[in-house]
Design a protein around this motif. Structure first.
Motif, PDB file in Angstrom:
ATOM      1  N   PHE A  83       0.834  -1.199   0.000  1.00  0.00           N
ATOM      2  CA  PHE A  83       0.000   0.000   0.000  1.00  0.00           C
ATOM      3  C   PHE A  83       0.873   1.255   0.000  1.00  0.00           C
ATOM      4  N   VAL A  84       1.921   1.265   0.805  1.00  0.00           N
ATOM      5  CA  VAL A  84       2.814   2.426   0.841  1.00  0.00           C
ATOM      6  C   VAL A  84       3.536   2.582  -0.498  1.00  0.00           C
ATOM      7  N   ALA A  85       3.977   1.467  -1.078  1.00  0.00           N
ATOM      8  CA  ALA A  85       4.616   1.534  -2.391  1.00  0.00           C
ATOM      9  C   ALA A  85       3.648   2.066  -3.436  1.00  0.00           C
ATOM     10  N   ALA A  86       2.393   1.633  -3.355  1.00  0.00           N
ATOM     11  CA  ALA A  86       1.386   2.117  -4.295  1.00  0.00           C
ATOM     12  C   ALA A  86       1.144   3.609  -4.115  1.00  0.00           C
ATOM     13  N   THR A  87       1.147   4.068  -2.869  1.00  0.00           N
ATOM     14  CA  THR A  87       0.979   5.499  -2.607  1.00  0.00           C
ATOM     15  C   THR A  87       2.101   6.304  -3.255  1.00  0.00           C
ATOM     16  N   ALA A  88       3.330   5.803  -3.144  1.00  0.00           N
ATOM     17  CA  ALA A  88       4.464   6.473  -3.782  1.00  0.00           C
ATOM     18  C   ALA A  88       4.266   6.565  -5.292  1.00  0.00           C
ATOM     19  N   GLN A  89       3.805   5.469  -5.888  1.00  0.00           N
ATOM     20  CA  GLN A  89       3.585   5.451  -7.333  1.00  0.00           C
ATOM     21  C   GLN A  89       2.498   6.446  -7.731  1.00  0.00           C
ATOM     22  N   ILE A  90       1.394   6.440  -7.004  1.00  0.00           N
ATOM     23  CA  ILE A  90       0.270   7.309  -7.334  1.00  0.00           C
ATOM     24  C   ILE A  90       0.660   8.783  -7.191  1.00  0.00           C
ATOM     25  N   TYR A  91       1.289   9.108  -6.081  1.00  0.00           N
ATOM     26  CA  TYR A  91       1.699  10.493  -5.856  1.00  0.00           C
ATOM     27  C   TYR A  91       2.707  10.931  -6.924  1.00  0.00           C
ATOM     28  N   GLY A  92       3.659  10.066  -7.235  1.00  0.00           N
ATOM     29  CA  GLY A  92       4.651  10.416  -8.233  1.00  0.00           C
ATOM     30  C   GLY A  92       4.037  10.650  -9.601  1.00  0.00           C
ATOM     31  N   THR A  93       3.076   9.828  -9.989  1.00  0.00           N
ATOM     32  CA  THR A  93       2.412  10.010 -11.275  1.00  0.00           C
ATOM     33  C   THR A  93       1.614  11.311 -11.284  1.00  0.00           C
ATOM     34  N   ALA A  94       0.961  11.628 -10.163  1.00  0.00           N
ATOM     35  CA  ALA A  94       0.203  12.882 -10.080  1.00  0.00           C
ATOM     36  C   ALA A  94       1.120  14.088 -10.209  1.00  0.00           C
ATOM     37  N   VAL A  95       2.284  14.042  -9.540  1.00  0.00           N
ATOM     38  CA  VAL A  95       3.242  15.146  -9.656  1.00  0.00           C
ATOM     39  C   VAL A  95       3.723  15.281 -11.093  1.00  0.00           C
ATOM     40  N   ALA A  96       4.032  14.151 -11.732  1.00  0.00           N
ATOM     41  CA  ALA A  96       4.513  14.171 -13.113  1.00  0.00           C
ATOM     42  C   ALA A  96       3.459  14.694 -14.082  1.00  0.00           C
ATOM     43  N   SER A  97       2.187  14.630 -13.716  1.00  0.00           N
ATOM     44  CA  SER A  97       1.124  15.128 -14.595  1.00  0.00           C
ATOM     45  C   SER A  97       1.088  16.647 -14.655  1.00  0.00           C
ATOM     46  N   ASP A  98       1.893  17.321 -13.822  1.00  0.00           N
ATOM     47  CA  ASP A  98       2.029  18.782 -13.857  1.00  0.00           C
ATOM     48  C   ASP A  98       0.670  19.486 -13.683  1.00  0.00           C
ATOM     49  N   PRO A  99       0.055  19.346 -12.490  1.00  0.00           N
ATOM     50  CA  PRO A  99      -1.249  19.973 -12.276  1.00  0.00           C
ATOM     51  C   PRO A  99      -1.305  21.472 -12.616  1.00  0.00           C
ATOM     52  N   PRO A 100      -0.296  22.286 -12.285  1.00  0.00           N
ATOM     53  CA  PRO A 100      -0.420  23.713 -12.650  1.00  0.00           C
ATOM     54  C   PRO A 100      -0.589  23.932 -14.153  1.00  0.00           C
ATOM     55  N   ARG A 101       0.165  23.190 -14.966  1.00  0.00           N
ATOM     56  CA  ARG A 101       0.035  23.369 -16.410  1.00  0.00           C
ATOM     57  C   ARG A 101      -1.313  22.853 -16.906  1.00  0.00           C
ATOM     58  N   ARG A 102      -1.763  21.759 -16.362  1.00  0.00           N
ATOM     59  CA  ARG A 102      -3.061  21.220 -16.799  1.00  0.00           C
ATOM     60  C   ARG A 102      -4.203  22.159 -16.435  1.00  0.00           C
ATOM     61  N   LEU A 103      -4.158  22.724 -15.245  1.00  0.00           N
ATOM     62  CA  LEU A 103      -5.247  23.602 -14.827  1.00  0.00           C
ATOM     63  C   LEU A 103      -5.196  24.933 -15.562  1.00  0.00           C
ATOM     64  N   ALA A 104      -4.018  25.354 -15.981  1.00  0.00           N
ATOM     65  CA  ALA A 104      -3.935  26.533 -16.845  1.00  0.00           C
ATOM     66  C   ALA A 104      -4.646  26.271 -18.168  1.00  0.00           C
ATOM     67  N   ALA A 105      -4.514  25.045 -18.698  1.00  0.00           N
ATOM     68  CA  ALA A 105      -5.196  24.700 -19.947  1.00  0.00           C
ATOM     69  C   ALA A 105      -6.708  24.661 -19.750  1.00  0.00           C
ATOM     70  N   VAL A 106      -7.171  24.155 -18.604  1.00  0.00           N
ATOM     71  CA  VAL A 106      -8.612  24.186 -18.315  1.00  0.00           C
ATOM     72  C   VAL A 106      -9.100  25.624 -18.225  1.00  0.00           C
ATOM     73  N   ALA A 107      -8.306  26.485 -17.615  1.00  0.00           N
ATOM     74  CA  ALA A 107      -8.677  27.905 -17.543  1.00  0.00           C
ATOM     75  C   ALA A 107      -8.773  28.509 -18.937  1.00  0.00           C
ATOM     76  N   ASP A 108      -7.897  28.094 -19.858  1.00  0.00           N
ATOM     77  CA  ASP A 108      -7.992  28.566 -21.240  1.00  0.00           C
ATOM     78  C   ASP A 108      -9.324  28.162 -21.863  1.00  0.00           C
ATOM     79  N   THR A 109      -9.754  26.931 -21.594  1.00  0.00           N
ATOM     80  CA  THR A 109     -11.041  26.476 -22.116  1.00  0.00           C
ATOM     81  C   THR A 109     -12.182  27.326 -21.565  1.00  0.00           C
ATOM     82  N   ILE A 110     -12.158  27.588 -20.275  1.00  0.00           N
ATOM     83  CA  ILE A 110     -13.212  28.403 -19.670  1.00  0.00           C
ATOM     84  C   ILE A 110     -13.172  29.817 -20.232  1.00  0.00           C
ATOM     85  N   ALA A 111     -11.972  30.356 -20.437  1.00  0.00           N
ATOM     86  CA  ALA A 111     -11.855  31.701 -20.997  1.00  0.00           C
ATOM     87  C   ALA A 111     -12.405  31.754 -22.418  1.00  0.00           C
ATOM     88  N   ALA A 112     -12.236  30.677 -23.174  1.00  0.00           N
ATOM     89  CA  ALA A 112     -12.716  30.648 -24.556  1.00  0.00           C
ATOM     90  C   ALA A 112     -14.226  30.494 -24.645  1.00  0.00           C
TER      91      ALA A 112
END
Length: 403
Positions: A83-112
């Motif tokens: 479970f702890v190893a899985a948590t490390a994997q999940i958190y690491g994948t989430a960090v690699a997904s670059d939430p700030p950049r993704r949410l900036a793109a969602v904001a672009d959609t809302i702005a459009a």
């Protein structure tokens, strides 16, 4: 998110048999325009040209933001160490997904598109806390990031309602790249991490004549449970729920409802939640708009649950029906958001209505890559924007438009 679900809260991990010594981590938004009004159209938004008897047009968006990783590794764990190893994997994948950049793109959609109301799912809050000096794991509040990006674009959206769903953690975190190296017991770790899941309604405060009441939230009685590894038979429940607001636009009264149903892998739970939705928050004499990730494909030939059919058989119309045979796929990109070509193959993100005059248009947004290097997509889901012409006043009866 195409994984199975969320646990609701983990207070204590079971005893660990060994140290976990490695971090398992992989260290312009487009739209489908099948017809009707495309995003960014400069014409009259709220239908004044149609006259008072026809009612104004309410523009809505539904978007699953994606927490950044599948939770399947944690759900598949059979021991505390796994479970702890899985948590490390999940958190690491989430960090690699670059939430700030993704949410900036969602904001672009809302702005459009400038929708009047936005229904968001998987509005995650990752909270990573260092316990030892020198550790610095990042935290992400998707809601705060998105609101900041919207403000930077000169938009004015406020939180009109929040449903607090799953709340996982704190869990010991192994992330050597951020100084989180040691886990020796459930209460002794260099870092811990928590994940909160929310469904959120945003209101465009610059929409003329839009008035909203206080939010109403609830959780479904039907929830999926999974066993906690090495915890003496204890289980975790999933925390699916809903949030709605009653409001009016230029005098036309409506209810706006946002939800995220259980995934198709737990079909019986999902179908029970749909029945609760129909019997509970969807029961109103107001014109009704329900948006969300319903996790039940609208293409009945590929669906493994009866949810979509149950929702649209006697109660809801689907705004996408205006597009006739256009597929309108919204799910799902790969879990790492690294797939070079789109893998959207089903339509599970829906704008459902009851009692309105008509859907004027509906389009898919966020179905094009945001960058070449991963993450290539803003979310594993595309969104749907729809223009819904309300009836003037408050109709007590509804005409069901056959598909």
């Amino acid at each position: 998110m195409p994984s199975r679900s969320f646990p609701s809260r983990l207070l204590v991990l079971p005893a660990l048999g060994a140290l976990v010594a490695a971090l398992l981590v992989a260290p312009p938004v487009g739209a489908e325009h099948p017809g009707g009004r495309p995003p960014g159209h400069a014409g009259s938004k709220h239908g004044s040209k149609h006259g008072p008897t026809h009612g104004p047009t309410l523009e809505v968006l539904t978007q699953n933001l994606y927490l950044g990783s599948s939770l399947d590794p944690a759900l598949d764990a059979t021991t505390g160490v796994e479970f702890v190893a899985a948590t490390a994997q999940i958190y690491g994948t989430a960090v690699a997904s670059d939430p700030p950049r993704r949410l900036a793109a969602v904001a672009d959609t809302i702005a459009a598109t400038r929708p009047d109301l936005v229904g968001l799912q998987e509005v995650s809050r990752w909270t990573a806390v260092p316990v030892v000096a020198g550790a610095s794991p990042p935290s992400y509040d998707f809601l705060a990031l998105l609101l900041s990006e919207l403000a930077e674009r000169g938009l004015s959206y406020r939180v009109a309602g929040v449903a607090d769903n799953a709340d996982i953690g704190p869990v010991p975190l192994v992330a050597p790249g951020f100084g989180c190296r040691t886990v020796s017991s459930p209460t002794s770790a260099d870092c811990v991490v928590s994940l909160q899941d929310r469904d959120v309604i945003l209101e465009n405060t610059r929409t003329p004549g839009l008035r909203l009441g206080p939010p109403v939230t609830g959780r479904y009685a039907a929830q999926q449970s999974v066993p906690i590894p090495d915890a003496g038979g204890a289980t975790l429940d999933f925390g699916r729920g809903w949030v709605h607001v009653d409001g009016s636009l230029r005098g036309a009264r409506f209810r706006f409802l946002n939800t995220h149903l259980e995934v198709a892998g737990f079909a019986a739970v999902q179908e029970a939640q749909a029945r609760e939705l129909l019997a509970g928050p969807a029961r109103t004499r107001r014109q009704l708009v329900a948006v969300g990730d319903f996790n039940s494909p609208a293409d009945r030939a590929s669906s493994t649950t009866s949810t979509y059919a149950d929702l649209t058989r006697r109660w809801f119309d689907d705004a996408w029906w205006i597009n006739r045979t256009r597929p309108g796929f919204t799910c799902c990109q790969g879990g790492a958001l690294s797939n070079p070509t789109s893998t959207l193959r089903t339509r599970i993100d829906l704008v459902l209505t009851r009692g309105i005059r008509r859907a004027r248009w509906a389009v898919v947004v966020g179905a094009r890559p945001i960058a070449d290097p991963p993450p290539r997509w803003a979310s594993d889901h595309a969104g749907v924007v729809a223009g819904l012409q309300l009836r003037a006043g408050d109709p007590r009866h509804r005409h069901h438009h056959p598909r």
